[in-house]
Design an enzyme around this catalytic site. Structure first.
Site, PDB file in Angstrom:
ATOM      1  N   HIS A  32      -6.335  -7.479   0.692  1.00 13.15           N
ATOM      2  CA  HIS A  32      -6.571  -6.082   0.314  1.00 13.15           C
ATOM      3  C   HIS A  32      -5.986  -5.795  -1.069  1.00 13.15           C
ATOM      4  O   HIS A  32      -4.976  -6.382  -1.454  1.00 13.15           O
ATOM      5  CB  HIS A  32      -5.943  -5.148   1.351  1.00 13.15           C
ATOM      6  CG  HIS A  32      -6.474  -5.370   2.747  1.00 13.15           C
ATOM      7  ND1 HIS A  32      -5.878  -6.248   3.618  1.00 13.15           N
ATOM      8  CD2 HIS A  32      -7.553  -4.856   3.368  1.00 13.15           C
ATOM      9  CE1 HIS A  32      -6.576  -6.257   4.758  1.00 13.15           C
ATOM     10  NE2 HIS A  32      -7.597  -5.427   4.632  1.00 13.15           N
TER      11      HIS A  32
ATOM     12  N   ASP B 104      -3.658 -12.451   5.146  1.00 13.77           N
ATOM     13  CA  ASP B 104      -4.982 -12.075   5.640  1.00 13.77           C
ATOM     14  C   ASP B 104      -6.116 -12.660   4.803  1.00 13.77           C
ATOM     15  O   ASP B 104      -7.288 -12.464   5.122  1.00 13.77           O
ATOM     16  CB  ASP B 104      -5.122 -10.540   5.787  1.00 13.77           C
ATOM     17  CG  ASP B 104      -4.559  -9.781   4.612  1.00 13.77           C
ATOM     18  OD1 ASP B 104      -4.306 -10.403   3.563  1.00 13.77           O
ATOM     19  OD2 ASP B 104      -4.373  -8.550   4.748  1.00 13.77           O
TER      20      ASP B 104
ATOM     21  N   HIS C 123       0.812  -1.228   0.000  1.00 14.98           N
ATOM     22  CA  HIS C 123       0.000   0.000   0.000  1.00 14.98           C
ATOM     23  C   HIS C 123       0.846   1.279   0.000  1.00 14.98           C
ATOM     24  O   HIS C 123       0.307   2.364  -0.187  1.00 14.98           O
ATOM     25  CB  HIS C 123      -0.915   0.048   1.227  1.00 14.98           C
ATOM     26  CG  HIS C 123      -1.885  -1.085   1.304  1.00 14.98           C
ATOM     27  ND1 HIS C 123      -2.764  -1.384   0.292  1.00 14.98           N
ATOM     28  CD2 HIS C 123      -2.111  -1.997   2.290  1.00 14.98           C
ATOM     29  CE1 HIS C 123      -3.497  -2.441   0.655  1.00 14.98           C
ATOM     30  NE2 HIS C 123      -3.116  -2.834   1.847  1.00 14.98           N
TER      31      HIS C 123
ATOM     32  N   ASP D 207      -2.992 -10.962  -1.343  1.00 16.35           N
ATOM     33  CA  ASP D 207      -3.386 -10.368  -0.056  1.00 16.35           C
ATOM     34  C   ASP D 207      -4.878 -10.043  -0.107  1.00 16.35           C
ATOM     35  O   ASP D 207      -5.422  -9.770  -1.177  1.00 16.35           O
ATOM     36  CB  ASP D 207      -2.563  -9.092   0.157  1.00 16.35           C
ATOM     37  CG  ASP D 207      -2.746  -8.468   1.531  1.00 16.35           C
ATOM     38  OD1 ASP D 207      -1.847  -8.649   2.378  1.00 16.35           O
ATOM     39  OD2 ASP D 207      -3.773  -7.792   1.751  1.00 16.35           O
TER      40      ASP D 207
HETATM   41 ZN   LIG Z   1      -3.957  -7.051   3.517  1.00 16.34          ZN
END
Ligand SMILES: [Zn+2]
Length: 367
Positions: A172, A252, A134, A170
């Protein structure tokens, strides 16, 4: 092409406390992976490489000088002025200031640079502390201060790769990496992530820009993930015909993670990574998020087990079981800690129906 002996990139720096109390990353992750590997006898000296922090000049290959300076200053003084906090998103709850932050973040970048250098020589390289997908060129975001996957990609390009494929498992969206290379035709990005979850981007693909997204509905199961591998990921690998691969393997997306509802088994993910490694390209495997210390530790320890060709025990050694039993996590209630997380390495599969939403994602991803 078959690969030379694999490498594990790490550093003792990750044993130091980081992020501070009440942060989701205030759990043991990387130290636990190393400890578990030691207990399993799976990591020998020849395979382990200590990373070095990236230099300021290296950081400036992606990050802005003003941001790097601001982070350095905040790190040195232990303070962030309100305007700096606002502008660079450092010293917030999400991206807290903590002692050793700059060195740790630079180490992660250095580790990914080293990973891609070694991978370019034919090794598969596992760098589980990498995966800060990110991070932005000019600000911190989503617990990430710098963006080490970007540096793995840039290093491959510098080492003569003409085309790099980045695949992100991931939970996200890999927004920082996607945006970093949106205008670079040498780089294709693919992210499978949970829809309607922070950072709320990655809702569609832009094949003309080499951007592919598979935003999945809640509770993605192993069968659906395997379907996406078969119908979207592997065909894209063929289509792109890249000559290097960077994988972001945030933990995650595993069942039991407190920050997502995805329900994947570690075995489904290991199998997927194996298949991507078997394509035979120079490959860097990074970590990423992951907020359940038991599932993170088992996933990444097992990832190295797969990469380095180990035989998996049905039951962990007693020392490893005691170690896992002693771990703690504020985000998970004691009664929700499953016995299998403490005694085994490989999850039982989480199969299920392949929903129509998943099938229609394939058509969307094709643009
Ligand atoms: Zn994540």
């Amino acid at each position: 092409m078959s690969h030379a002996a694999p490498f594990y990139i790490g550093s003792e720096i990750y044993r130091k406390p980081a992020f501070g109390l009440n942060h989701p990353l205030n759990i043991v992750r990387h130290a636990a992976v190393l400890d578990l590997l030691q207990m399993l006898g799976w990591l020998d000296e020849n395979s382990f490489r200590e990373s070095q922090p990236a230099s300021i000049d290296q950081l400036l290959e992606f990050h802005s000088r003003a941001y790097v300076r601001a982070l350095q200053y905040a790190n040195a003084t232990g303070n962030v002025a309100p305007d700096i906090r606002e502008r660079y998103q450092v010293g917030t709850f999400e991206n807290p200031l903590f002692p050793g932050l700059f060195e740790r973040a630079s180490m992660t970048v250095g580790g990914s640079i080293l990973s891609a250098e070694l991978a370019s020589k034919g090794h598969v390289v596992f760098h589980p502390t990498g995966g800060t997908h990110h991070g932005r060129s000019d600000r911190a975001s989503g617990f990430c201060y710098f963006n080490d996957p970007v540096f793995a990609v840039l290093t491959f390009l510098r080492e003569d790769s003409q085309s790099v494929l980045y695949v992100d498992f991931d939970a996200h969206h890999g927004d920082g990496v996607e945006d970093a290379f949106a205008d670079d035709e040498r780089v294709t990005t693919l992210s499978i992530h949970e829809a309607k979850r922070w950072p709320f981007s990655g809702t569609r693909s832009r094949p003309e820009a080499g951007i592919y997204n598979l935003p999945v509905p809640q509770r993605l199961n192993d069968s659906e993930f395997e379907f996406l591998m078969e119908e979207a990921v592997l065909p894209l690998v063929q289509k792109v015909d890249a000559d290097a691969l960077v994988l972001c393997c945030g933990a995650d997306c595993l069942a039991g993670d407190p920050l997502s509802t995805m329900e994947l088994s570690n075995v489904a993910l290991w199998d997927a990574v194996d298949r991507l490694i078997d394509v035979g390209l120079p490959t860097v495997v990074l970590g990423g998020g992951g907020y359940n210390p038991w599932t993170v530790t088992r996933y990444w320890a097992g990832m190295w087990g797969r990469i380095s060709g180990q035989t998996f025990p049905d039951r962990l050694p007693a020392e490893a079981i005691s170690y896992l039993r002693a771990m703690e996590c504020d985000l998970i209630d004691d009664e929700d800690v499953q016995e299998a997380w403490l005694t085994t390495l490989a999850d039982s599969p989480y199969p299920g129906p392949v929903r129509d939403e998943i099938r229609s994602l394939i058509r969307q991803a094709e643009g």
